[in-house]
Write a protein that holds these residues in place. Structure first.
Motif, mmCIF file in Angstrom:
data_model
loop_
_atom_site.group_PDB
_atom_site.id
_atom_site.type_symbol
_atom_site.label_atom_id
_atom_site.label_comp_id
_atom_site.label_asym_id
_atom_site.label_seq_id
_atom_site.Cartn_x
_atom_site.Cartn_y
_atom_site.Cartn_z
ATOM 1 N N GLN A 101 15.731 47.578 -17.797
ATOM 2 C CA GLN A 101 14.449 47.364 -17.143
ATOM 3 C C GLN A 101 14.356 48.169 -15.852
ATOM 4 O O GLN A 101 13.329 48.793 -15.548
ATOM 5 N N LEU A 102 15.455 48.176 -15.089
ATOM 6 C CA LEU A 102 15.483 48.958 -13.852
ATOM 7 C C LEU A 102 15.341 50.445 -14.151
ATOM 8 O O LEU A 102 14.623 51.167 -13.452
ATOM 9 N N SER A 103 16.019 50.879 -15.188
ATOM 10 C CA SER A 103 15.955 52.292 -15.554
ATOM 11 C C SER A 103 14.532 52.706 -15.894
ATOM 12 O O SER A 103 14.068 53.787 -15.500
ATOM 13 N N SER A 104 13.819 51.835 -16.621
ATOM 14 C CA SER A 104 12.446 52.174 -17.008
ATOM 15 C C SER A 104 11.522 52.240 -15.807
ATOM 16 O O SER A 104 10.504 52.932 -15.839
ATOM 17 N N GLU A 105 11.878 51.538 -14.727
ATOM 18 C CA GLU A 105 11.010 51.497 -13.552
ATOM 19 C C GLU A 105 11.361 52.533 -12.497
ATOM 20 O O GLU A 105 10.492 52.967 -11.735
ATOM 21 N N GLN A 106 12.624 52.941 -12.423
ATOM 22 C CA GLN A 106 12.997 53.844 -11.336
ATOM 23 C C GLN A 106 13.556 55.192 -11.793
ATOM 24 O O GLN A 106 13.530 56.153 -11.024
ATOM 25 N N ASP A 107 14.036 55.284 -13.029
ATOM 26 C CA ASP A 107 14.672 56.530 -13.446
ATOM 27 C C ASP A 107 13.640 57.592 -13.796
ATOM 28 O O ASP A 107 12.551 57.294 -14.307
#
Length: 305
Positions: free
Chosen positions: A262-268
């Protein structure tokens, strides 16, 4: 009157600045791998990103905690299994001493063996991992029991601390330990040892042997067997604790993967998109500079006035 920049030149410089900003952003994304590395990159997303990072840190801490207590739980079960073997030996000795052919001399010969068994039980109740006594609850800096100087009895040095607990990734408690009193010295509401007390059972056998007390030895056989059954129950607790820790570890691992995704989809950053953006912006910059160069050369005064 202060001269102003030529409107056409002002537009060119503004457009060029925007192109260079796009180039800088694409380069940062490619080098860092992040679409959002500072709050200004996407102010609307930064709160969600920070929350996800905090959740990930919490789950990672839970994983570390679970890993840290696992050796103590494994050692606890191993100690109880050894204690059961000690009581099995005590049962054999008591059964032999209670036989009709056993005499006072033979019973005296068993006394050192039973003293050794009592010492083993006390030593097992003092099991430590990384310098912490695992059966002392939250008072793990010292053992709860010690062997008396004469080797014939057990002394309780401290009151039992609170039994160990740990939280899983969802904040739910997992019981991970019992106290030495719960395991080796089961007591009633008045603080008196019950028939399930391993210490009391072996001490009773030792006293009966020293007094050549046949009926007392028979009673000790029953008490030792009762204490052994109690230890088996407590061993089951540690087996369940290990299963719960394993399940909690697996759950934490799955939760961590979900949060990281989820973090990857938002910040990567999307590397392919960032590369395309860089190429497009670089091409636009070159085209703008070329177009500007083809215009009639102008002096600084032309730009200003």
């Amino acid at each position: 009157m202060t001269p102003s920049i030529n409107p056409n030149s002002e537009i060119f410089l503004s457009d060029l600045q925007q192109i260079q900003n796009r180039i800088g952003m694409a380069e940062r994304q490619l080098s860092s791998g992040l679409r959002v590395s500072v709050a200004s990159d996407d102010p609307d997303q930064i709160s969600s990103i920070l929350q996800l990072r905090a959740q990930i840190a919490g789950v990672q801490q839970t994983q570390e905690n679970l890993s840290n207590v696992t050796p103590a739980v494994e050692s606890g079960e191993n100690a109880i299994q050894q204690a059961i073997q000690v009581l099995d030996t005590a049962t054999s000795l008591a059964t032999e001493a209670s036989g009709s052919t056993s005499n006072a001399s033979q019973r005296q010969d068993e006394i050192p063996q039973v003293q050794g068994l009592l010492q083993q039980l006390v030593s097992l109740s003092q099991t430590a991992v990384n310098g912490q006594y695992i059966f002392s609850g939250n008072l793990s800096g010292q053992p709860q029991y010690t062997l008396a100087a004469n080797g014939n009895s057990v002394q309780q040095m401290t009151q039992p601390g609170l039994a160990g607990q740990i939280q899983d990734a969802n904040g739910l408690p997992i019981s991970i330990g019992l106290t030495a009193q719960q395991i080796f010295d089961d007591q009633d509401a008045n603080g008196n040892p019950t028939a399930a007390s391993a210490f009391a059972a072996v001490t009773g056998l030792l006293t009966a042997l020293q007094n050549n007390d046949g009926p007392g030895i028979l009673t000790a056989v029953t008490n030792v067997q009762t204490a052994s059954a109690h230890l088996n129950d407590e061993s089951g607790f540690y087996g369940a604790a290990q299963n719960n820790l394993t399940a909690a570890g697996n759950s934490a691992g799955q939760t961590l993967i979900q949060l990281q995704q989820q973090l990857s989809s938002e910040q990567d950053a999307d590397a392919a998109q960032s590369s395309l953006d860089l190429t497009t912006a670089t091409t636009a910059e070159q085209a703008a500079m070329s177009a500007q160069a083809m215009l009639k050369p102008q002096s600084l005064f032309n730009y200003l006035g």
